[in-house]
Write an enzyme that holds these catalytic residues in place. Sequence first.
Site, PDB file in Angstrom:
ATOM      1  CB  SER A   1      -1.177  -0.354   1.201  1.00  0.00           C
ATOM      2  OG  SER A   1      -0.090   0.468   2.332  1.00  0.00           O
ATOM      3  CG  ASP A   2       1.613   6.110  -1.201  1.00  0.00           C
ATOM      4  OD1 ASP A   2       2.484   5.948  -0.221  1.00  0.00           O
ATOM      5  OD2 ASP A   2       1.292   6.682  -2.293  1.00  0.00           O
ATOM      6  CD1 TRP A   3       4.951   5.212   5.234  1.00  0.00           C
ATOM      7  CD2 TRP A   3       5.046   4.357   3.258  1.00  0.00           C
ATOM      8  NE1 TRP A   3       5.668   4.297   4.973  1.00  0.00           N
ATOM      9  CE2 TRP A   3       5.865   3.423   3.241  1.00  0.00           C
ATOM     10  CE3 TRP A   3       4.274   3.459   1.997  1.00  0.00           C
ATOM     11  CZ2 TRP A   3       6.657   2.465   3.125  1.00  0.00           C
ATOM     12  CZ3 TRP A   3       5.340   2.524   1.456  1.00  0.00           C
ATOM     13  CH2 TRP A   3       6.202   2.760   2.028  1.00  0.00           C
TER      14      TRP A   3
END
Length: 743
Positions: free
Chosen positions: A282-284
């Site tokens: 995932s992106d953060w």
Amino acid sequence: MKSLRLAALLLGATAVLGTPPLAAQGETAVASRPWMVSTLSAERRAELILAQMTIDEKIALLHGPMAMPFGPYEMPEGAIGSAGHIPGNARLGIPSLEESDASLGVTNPMMVRGAEDMSTALPSSLALAATFDPVIAYKGGRMVGAEARAKMLNVQLAGGVNLLRDPRNGRNFEYVGEDPLLAGVMAGESIRGIQSTGIISTVKHFALNGQEHNRMTADSVIGEAAARESDLLAFQIAIERGDPGSVMCSYNLVNGVYGCQHDWLLNTVLKGDWGYKGFVMSDWGAVHELGAFTAGLDQQSGEQLDKQVWFDKPLKEAVAAGTIPVARVDDAARRVLTAMFAAGLFDREPAKEAIDFLAHAQIAQQEAEDAIVLLQNRNGILPIAANARRIAVIGGHADAGVPSGTGSSQVTNPWREPGATLRNVPLGGEGMMAAWSNVVFHPSAPLSALRERFKDAQVSFNNGTYPESAAAAAQDADLAIVFVYQPSGEGSDAPSMNLPLGQDALIKAVAAANPNTVVVLQTGNPVNLPWAGKVGAIVQAWYAGQRGGEAIARVLTGEVNPSGRLPLTWARDENQLPRPVIPGTGAAPDAPVKVDYTIEGSDVGYRWFARQRLSPLYWFGHGLSYTSFGYDGLEVKGGKTITASVTVTNTGERAGKEVVQLYLTGRPGGSERRLIGFDKVDLAPGESKRVTLTADPRLLADYDTGRSGWKIAPGAYEIAIGTDAGTMITSGSARLTAQTLRP
Ligand code: BGC
């Protein structure tokens, strides 16, 4: 004795979490840890280790925190310090994942690895795209990978490939332009370079992450065929060429569903149609619910940023309750492990290595030199005459260095030659991104590089704060060079295409005082140029990286013949864009915002301009040279795809590089405009080369959602060699047979 020591190493000496044992050769070791046999395939090794893992151990691979102190959170134990950390497993000898940003160099966010930890800063990725040179992309990637490895990091969060759909997007400098072929090839080669050093790379942000306004709530709306023919095709090409170990999904929604829980994007397209075997991270702060796991997300990154660590306890409970099958946990863990084995992470002991910064600075400089685009050159004002006596350098912190883009990708602590100091211009702002929003001026000053080259001349500097005093400085000079910049970065978009900080007024005042004015743009994006008719030359230097000042000076003086070409179409102003006002303007930060990509669909950039019969300021592919080129002998072959050969000749007096651009201009259905091949060639004066380009058939096709594949209609296909996407100079045609290609 030797094998006993090796066995002891393998079985016992892994007490330090995250320290991997060496690859095993001995029998004992093979028996107890058969996955350590490095001659086995990555897939087989993953299978062998997976068979030994408990459910807890598998789940531990599927989430991790940021690798820096953040709010109430301390630096995670065992982390080296970077963007993210996935703890290793001492029992099985699984190394930890140490994840760092990004494509432009290895970052050191908040100096988490100490102020002495520096990295080489490449030019922006948009600059890389402007080189049109896949070899440069590979070399830069290899350099970044080598530095990551020397710092004992093993995942590079690189490979930004979102298409440039809006020239105000704050992150365009991290991406590789508007065209799926160019973007896919350049990102793919950069990823291949990174991974050639034994580092896992990502490709990101999957998908349609085209603006920063309301980036957590923006919904990119688009039809399937249009998505497949544009942004998804760029990802597909990048993945085919670069084979990244990981794909990072995006913050935004696509057709109403978050990127990181998008079953169609992740399961159907990426893992299904494209057969992707790596893992999706995932992106953060992009995970909103456990359902993301079933939708195809394998790893929750930067987990403190999400409302919950979904991929830990909640996941375990769901497996226990039978709502998520163990097989899916195995699949996710298998994907992570396969990427780790493929990168060789189990087969080497991480160790700090010395970095040859001087050699790496050369790589950054060459990239900048090939990226700089000469947009306009009236009366051959450039290159600067060797006998210039008075040169007025103005503005843009040209006395200090060259700017860089801000946000997570920024190399905040670039390597500097002894004595060089860093200038940081704070942008302020609120929230998390404020910490990353200083504009770092890499200490490679155009002013000193010019002074070095004009030792007998008077090269003055005026900081450009007051247009009146800058005009006075320009008045008596042979030549005025105005440096301007546009801060651009993650977390926000430019509100308009106008240059900020009163720099338009500065240029106008200088040009009124001296028509021999050269403007050097250092921007993350195209900007409005209301003074273009009043100045002599315009040079787009992008964010030019570690050795930008040197590269700019070499182009201005003609030591380097400019060969960069625009990886984007330069609108005359916002009114020519599919969305004149950027969606989300004026909306509350967390308000849902619809970003309607159905307007242009797959006709991104030059295709939009061609379709609407608009004439931009500069077309995609535009860029001047100090020499001239001619083309002849175009031959076209058809059949299953188009192959075109053409002879290109340097018809001028200087050596120079030309980007041969092959466009599709018409098909059985009507007129079209698509880049279907390109090649950069270096030619001595008078020299000719024959260039042959073969189109990826997907670029000639339409995506047919009914048949789930790329459909090529039979008939005549018109092609042309263009000096840019709007200027065709020699054309031909060939017949293609009917085909349907798999998605
Ligand atoms: C960015 C990613 C980056 C991550 C880790 C996010 O804010 O969108 O591109 O890799 O942070 O720093």
